[in-house]
Design an enzyme around this catalytic site. Sequence first.
Site, PDB file in Angstrom:
ATOM      1  N   HIS A 183     -67.684  19.610 -86.896  1.00 12.76           N
ATOM      2  CA  HIS A 183     -66.267  19.469 -87.236  1.00 12.76           C
ATOM      3  C   HIS A 183     -65.632  18.418 -86.333  1.00 12.76           C
ATOM      4  CE1 HIS A 183     -62.023  20.417 -87.831  1.00 12.76           C
ATOM      5  NE2 HIS A 183     -62.385  21.042 -88.939  1.00 12.76           N
ATOM      6  N   GLU A 187     -64.092  15.597 -94.540  1.00 17.16           N
ATOM      7  CA  GLU A 187     -62.753  15.799 -93.994  1.00 17.16           C
ATOM      8  C   GLU A 187     -62.266  14.513 -93.333  1.00 17.16           C
ATOM      9  OE1 GLU A 187     -61.842  20.184 -92.703  1.00 17.16           O
ATOM     10  OE2 GLU A 187     -63.333  19.347 -91.373  1.00 17.16           O
TER      11      GLU A 187
END
EC number: 5.3.1.1
Length: 251
Positions: free
Chosen positions: A99, A167
């Site tokens: 992430h 993302e």
Amino acid sequence: MWDQKWVIGNWKMNGRLQNNNSLMHRFRILPTAERVLIGLAAPTVYLLQLHNAMQIVLNNRILTCAQDVSRFPDNGAYTGEVSAEMLADTGTDIVLIGHSERSLYFGEKNEIQRRKMENVLNVGLIPLLCVGESLEEREAGKEHEVIAHQLSILQGLDTKNIAVAYEPVWAIGTGKVATVEQIADMHAFIYKEILSLCGSDVKIRVLYGGSVKADNAADIFAVPYVDGALVGGASLSYDSFTAIISAAQNA
């Protein structure tokens, strides 16, 4: 699993025991969504609570997901670390890898992420690799180059099931959402790269993450090559999260 839409909620560093229980009990009336794989990524200290609630209250309708895992494969003198094997003990099904907040705050790059991917696969869990470019990289026209580099850790992995979340860093927690054209372009590119790296027989799920909310989820799910969503803040609200799940079911 590999032909469903995925909706994975990432609680990040949020949650308390009582609040978690209240949310889980609300999920007892979760709308039917056979076409959607649902998961929640809680902080590590709440994973067992989450898993037990999934079994007792929800009959395993929601999968338990971890937000991170240790780069070290075995037990040992690694204070504060949590191994993939330990996550498996808590009933975890899916583990987020790479992430952007891990890269931003902890300096994690490809080498570490590759080791984490291998550790997760070795204990039979599913890694969900997160990739994305910064605003500066996009404005410089380097978004494809950046994503290709991040995806390169997939080459040679002992798996034929690949899950990736795209993302764009500039859209995480900012309220900004990539345009439909930007999402379509990047998801098609990611599919192409995965097939090139892993072979034509690989099963693929590519999720979009970046300020996914109830009011934009349907439009996002309608974009080609979007197989679901990695949801941040909206996953902390029952109403918002279930609205996103319903949008995925109806896509």
